[in-house]
Scaffold this motif. Structure first.
Motif, PDB file in Angstrom:
ATOM      1  N   VAL A  36       0.855  -1.181   0.000  1.00  0.00           N
ATOM      2  CA  VAL A  36       0.000   0.000   0.000  1.00  0.00           C
ATOM      3  C   VAL A  36       0.895   1.236   0.000  1.00  0.00           C
ATOM      4  CG1 VAL A  36      -1.775   1.281   1.255  1.00  0.00           C
ATOM      5  CG2 VAL A  36      -1.815  -1.220   1.271  1.00  0.00           C
ATOM      6  N   ASP A  37       0.609   2.171  -0.891  1.00  0.00           N
ATOM      7  CA  ASP A  37       1.367   3.417  -0.950  1.00  0.00           C
ATOM      8  C   ASP A  37       0.879   4.324   0.181  1.00  0.00           C
ATOM      9  OD1 ASP A  37       2.486   5.910  -1.442  1.00  0.00           O
ATOM     10  OD2 ASP A  37       1.991   5.924  -3.571  1.00  0.00           O
ATOM     11  N   PRO A  38       1.747   4.656   1.153  1.00  0.00           N
ATOM     12  CA  PRO A  38       1.303   5.455   2.289  1.00  0.00           C
ATOM     13  C   PRO A  38       0.964   6.904   1.945  1.00  0.00           C
ATOM     14  CG  PRO A  38       3.660   5.031   2.445  1.00  0.00           C
ATOM     15  CD  PRO A  38       3.142   4.238   1.275  1.00  0.00           C
ATOM     16  N   ARG A  39       1.409   7.384   0.801  1.00  0.00           N
ATOM     17  CA  ARG A  39       1.098   8.765   0.406  1.00  0.00           C
ATOM     18  C   ARG A  39      -0.254   8.882  -0.277  1.00  0.00           C
ATOM     19  NH1 ARG A  39       6.588   8.069  -1.222  1.00  0.00           N
ATOM     20  NH2 ARG A  39       5.591   7.322  -3.088  1.00  0.00           N
ATOM     21  N   SER A  40      -0.636   7.842  -1.043  1.00  0.00           N
ATOM     22  CA  SER A  40      -1.880   7.926  -1.811  1.00  0.00           C
ATOM     23  C   SER A  40      -2.986   7.022  -1.277  1.00  0.00           C
ATOM     24  CB  SER A  40      -1.614   7.550  -3.269  1.00  0.00           C
ATOM     25  OG  SER A  40      -1.289   6.172  -3.379  1.00  0.00           O
ATOM     26  N   GLY A  41      -2.612   6.004  -0.493  1.00  0.00           N
ATOM     27  CA  GLY A  41      -3.600   5.045  -0.017  1.00  0.00           C
ATOM     28  C   GLY A  41      -4.042   4.081  -1.099  1.00  0.00           C
ATOM     29  N   THR A  42      -3.202   3.855  -2.082  1.00  0.00           N
ATOM     30  CA  THR A  42      -3.506   2.959  -3.196  1.00  0.00           C
ATOM     31  C   THR A  42      -2.773   1.628  -3.023  1.00  0.00           C
ATOM     32  OG1 THR A  42      -3.744   4.851  -4.674  1.00  0.00           O
ATOM     33  CG2 THR A  42      -3.387   2.721  -5.724  1.00  0.00           C
ATOM     34  N   ILE A  43      -3.440   0.542  -3.370  1.00  0.00           N
ATOM     35  CA  ILE A  43      -2.798  -0.774  -3.338  1.00  0.00           C
ATOM     36  C   ILE A  43      -1.814  -0.833  -4.505  1.00  0.00           C
ATOM     37  CG2 ILE A  43      -3.149  -3.266  -3.551  1.00  0.00           C
ATOM     38  CD1 ILE A  43      -5.923  -2.808  -2.256  1.00  0.00           C
ATOM     39  N   ILE A  44      -0.543  -1.058  -4.188  1.00  0.00           N
ATOM     40  CA  ILE A  44       0.504  -1.030  -5.218  1.00  0.00           C
ATOM     41  C   ILE A  44       1.170  -2.380  -5.441  1.00  0.00           C
ATOM     42  CG2 ILE A  44       0.995   1.430  -4.976  1.00  0.00           C
ATOM     43  CD1 ILE A  44       3.408   0.637  -3.182  1.00  0.00           C
ATOM     44  N   ASP A  45       0.819  -3.381  -4.656  1.00  0.00           N
ATOM     45  CA  ASP A  45       1.397  -4.724  -4.829  1.00  0.00           C
ATOM     46  C   ASP A  45       1.008  -5.250  -6.209  1.00  0.00           C
ATOM     47  OD1 ASP A  45       2.008  -7.445  -4.870  1.00  0.00           O
ATOM     48  OD2 ASP A  45       1.301  -7.803  -2.838  1.00  0.00           O
ATOM     49  N   ALA A  46       1.984  -5.462  -7.069  1.00  0.00           N
ATOM     50  CA  ALA A  46       1.729  -5.876  -8.454  1.00  0.00           C
ATOM     51  C   ALA A  46       1.006  -7.216  -8.547  1.00  0.00           C
ATOM     52  CB  ALA A  46       3.051  -5.953  -9.224  1.00  0.00           C
ATOM     53  N   ARG A  47       1.104  -8.052  -7.527  1.00  0.00           N
ATOM     54  CA  ARG A  47       0.459  -9.369  -7.566  1.00  0.00           C
ATOM     55  C   ARG A  47      -0.895  -9.400  -6.876  1.00  0.00           C
ATOM     56  NH1 ARG A  47       5.545 -11.969  -4.906  1.00  0.00           N
ATOM     57  NH2 ARG A  47       5.029 -10.145  -3.725  1.00  0.00           N
ATOM     58  N   HIS A  48      -1.293  -8.296  -6.272  1.00  0.00           N
ATOM     59  CA  HIS A  48      -2.564  -8.302  -5.534  1.00  0.00           C
ATOM     60  C   HIS A  48      -3.742  -8.109  -6.492  1.00  0.00           C
ATOM     61  CE1 HIS A  48      -5.635  -7.502  -2.568  1.00  0.00           C
ATOM     62  NE2 HIS A  48      -4.833  -8.108  -1.712  1.00  0.00           N
ATOM     63  N   PRO A  49      -4.826  -8.893  -6.339  1.00  0.00           N
ATOM     64  CA  PRO A  49      -5.979  -8.786  -7.244  1.00  0.00           C
ATOM     65  C   PRO A  49      -6.619  -7.405  -7.275  1.00  0.00           C
ATOM     66  CG  PRO A  49      -6.196 -10.739  -5.852  1.00  0.00           C
ATOM     67  CD  PRO A  49      -4.997  -9.975  -5.362  1.00  0.00           C
ATOM     68  N   GLN A  50      -6.530  -6.645  -6.183  1.00  0.00           N
ATOM     69  CA  GLN A  50      -7.125  -5.299  -6.155  1.00  0.00           C
ATOM     70  C   GLN A  50      -6.093  -4.195  -6.384  1.00  0.00           C
ATOM     71  OE1 GLN A  50      -8.395  -7.573  -3.725  1.00  0.00           O
ATOM     72  NE2 GLN A  50     -10.382  -7.781  -4.704  1.00  0.00           N
ATOM     73  N   ARG A  51      -5.001  -4.525  -7.046  1.00  0.00           N
ATOM     74  CA  ARG A  51      -3.980  -3.514  -7.348  1.00  0.00           C
ATOM     75  C   ARG A  51      -4.635  -2.322  -8.039  1.00  0.00           C
ATOM     76  NH1 ARG A  51      -0.053  -2.229 -11.673  1.00  0.00           N
ATOM     77  NH2 ARG A  51       1.738  -1.328 -10.613  1.00  0.00           N
ATOM     78  N   GLY A  52      -4.271  -1.124  -7.580  1.00  0.00           N
ATOM     79  CA  GLY A  52      -4.804   0.109  -8.156  1.00  0.00           C
ATOM     80  C   GLY A  52      -6.010   0.654  -7.415  1.00  0.00           C
ATOM     81  N   GLU A  53      -6.615  -0.144  -6.534  1.00  0.00           N
ATOM     82  CA  GLU A  53      -7.762   0.315  -5.742  1.00  0.00           C
ATOM     83  C   GLU A  53      -7.279   1.246  -4.633  1.00  0.00           C
ATOM     84  OE1 GLU A  53     -11.129  -0.353  -5.713  1.00  0.00           O
ATOM     85  OE2 GLU A  53     -11.247  -1.918  -7.231  1.00  0.00           O
ATOM     86  N   GLU A  77       1.328   6.196   8.810  1.00  0.00           N
ATOM     87  CA  GLU A  77       1.517   7.203   7.755  1.00  0.00           C
ATOM     88  C   GLU A  77       0.215   7.471   7.007  1.00  0.00           C
ATOM     89  OE1 GLU A  77       5.049   7.074   5.191  1.00  0.00           O
ATOM     90  OE2 GLU A  77       5.788   5.487   6.515  1.00  0.00           O
ATOM     91  N   LEU A  78      -0.564   6.420   6.747  1.00  0.00           N
ATOM     92  CA  LEU A  78      -1.855   6.590   6.076  1.00  0.00           C
ATOM     93  C   LEU A  78      -2.785   7.456   6.914  1.00  0.00           C
ATOM     94  CD1 LEU A  78      -2.334   2.934   4.818  1.00  0.00           C
ATOM     95  CD2 LEU A  78      -2.216   4.957   3.337  1.00  0.00           C
ATOM     96  N   VAL A  79      -2.836   7.213   8.214  1.00  0.00           N
ATOM     97  CA  VAL A  79      -3.674   8.019   9.104  1.00  0.00           C
ATOM     98  C   VAL A  79      -3.207   9.469   9.065  1.00  0.00           C
ATOM     99  CG1 VAL A  79      -4.315   8.428  11.518  1.00  0.00           C
ATOM    100  CG2 VAL A  79      -4.325   6.089  10.616  1.00  0.00           C
ATOM    101  N   HIS A  80      -1.918   9.691   9.207  1.00  0.00           N
ATOM    102  CA  HIS A  80      -1.362  11.053   9.220  1.00  0.00           C
ATOM    103  C   HIS A  80      -1.631  11.798   7.919  1.00  0.00           C
ATOM    104  CE1 HIS A  80       1.938  14.106   9.101  1.00  0.00           C
ATOM    105  NE2 HIS A  80       1.394  14.350  10.277  1.00  0.00           N
ATOM    106  N   ALA A  81      -1.576  11.081   6.800  1.00  0.00           N
ATOM    107  CA  ALA A  81      -1.782  11.704   5.484  1.00  0.00           C
ATOM    108  C   ALA A  81      -3.258  11.861   5.123  1.00  0.00           C
ATOM    109  CB  ALA A  81      -1.076  10.875   4.408  1.00  0.00           C
ATOM    110  N   GLY A  82      -4.157  11.350   5.963  1.00  0.00           N
ATOM    111  CA  GLY A  82      -5.581  11.411   5.637  1.00  0.00           C
ATOM    112  C   GLY A  82      -5.979  10.418   4.565  1.00  0.00           C
ATOM    113  N   LYS A  83      -5.208   9.366   4.391  1.00  0.00           N
ATOM    114  CA  LYS A  83      -5.456   8.354   3.357  1.00  0.00           C
ATOM    115  C   LYS A  83      -5.793   6.982   3.930  1.00  0.00           C
ATOM    116  CE  LYS A  83      -4.554  11.177   0.003  1.00  0.00           C
ATOM    117  NZ  LYS A  83      -5.588  11.596  -0.930  1.00  0.00           N
ATOM    118  N   ALA A  84      -6.090   6.946   5.220  1.00  0.00           N
ATOM    119  CA  ALA A  84      -6.420   5.671   5.863  1.00  0.00           C
ATOM    120  C   ALA A  84      -7.845   5.257   5.525  1.00  0.00           C
ATOM    121  CB  ALA A  84      -6.271   5.807   7.378  1.00  0.00           C
ATOM    122  N   PRO A  85      -8.144   3.979   5.682  1.00  0.00           N
ATOM    123  CA  PRO A  85      -9.536   3.539   5.559  1.00  0.00           C
ATOM    124  C   PRO A  85     -10.386   4.198   6.649  1.00  0.00           C
ATOM    125  CG  PRO A  85      -8.025   1.657   5.598  1.00  0.00           C
ATOM    126  CD  PRO A  85      -7.227   2.865   5.949  1.00  0.00           C
TER     127      PRO A  85
END
Length: 141
Positions: A36-53, A77-85
């Protein structure tokens, strides 16, 4: 199955305010560190089925996590950046991941609640708009 008139009860792991959001029910476990990208809150794992979500603002349903001692730092970091679930639904508690929420709360940051809900129940909530109360009741619209 969740019915509008009949809430589903989940175990509260980390208490938080009443929240709502669309349920993003992951179909595979994820590692927050490198997944998970802590700056954008996007799933970045290339092998994960929800990549890009984007996980920001969702009720993130985790059927499992892939351990890393850095997961708590990524969630912090996600919480601090306002990108947490808006909330986490976990099949099983992950103490390292939950530590990120504990630290965020200690720092005075708004912290999403974390609830324990079996993966089978999580899958049935995919894509639905959910409301979570502070006592672990989940209702779907």
């Amino acid at each position: 199955m969740v019915l509008n008139a009949q809430p589903l009860n989940a175990q509260v792991l980390i208490a938080g305010p009443q929240v709502s959001g669309r349920c993003l029910a992951l179909t595979a476990p994820i590692s927050f560190w490198g997944g998970v990208d802590p700056r954008s809150g996007t799933i970045i794992d290339a092998r994960h089925p929800q990549r890009g979500e984007a996980i920001a603002g969702t009720v993130l349903a985790l059927p499992g996590t892939i351990g890393s001692s850095s997961a708590s730092a990524v969630l912090l970091e996600l919480v601090h950046a306002g990108k947490a679930p808006a909330a986490l639904l976990m099949d099983a508690p992950d103490a390292i991941l939950l530590l990120g929420l504990v630290v965020a709360r200690e720092m005075g940051w708004p912290t999403p609640p974390a609830l324990r809900l079996p993966a089978a129940a999580q899958a049935a909530l995919a894509g639905r708009w959910l409301m979570l109360s502070g006592d672990g009741k989940i209702t779907a619209e």
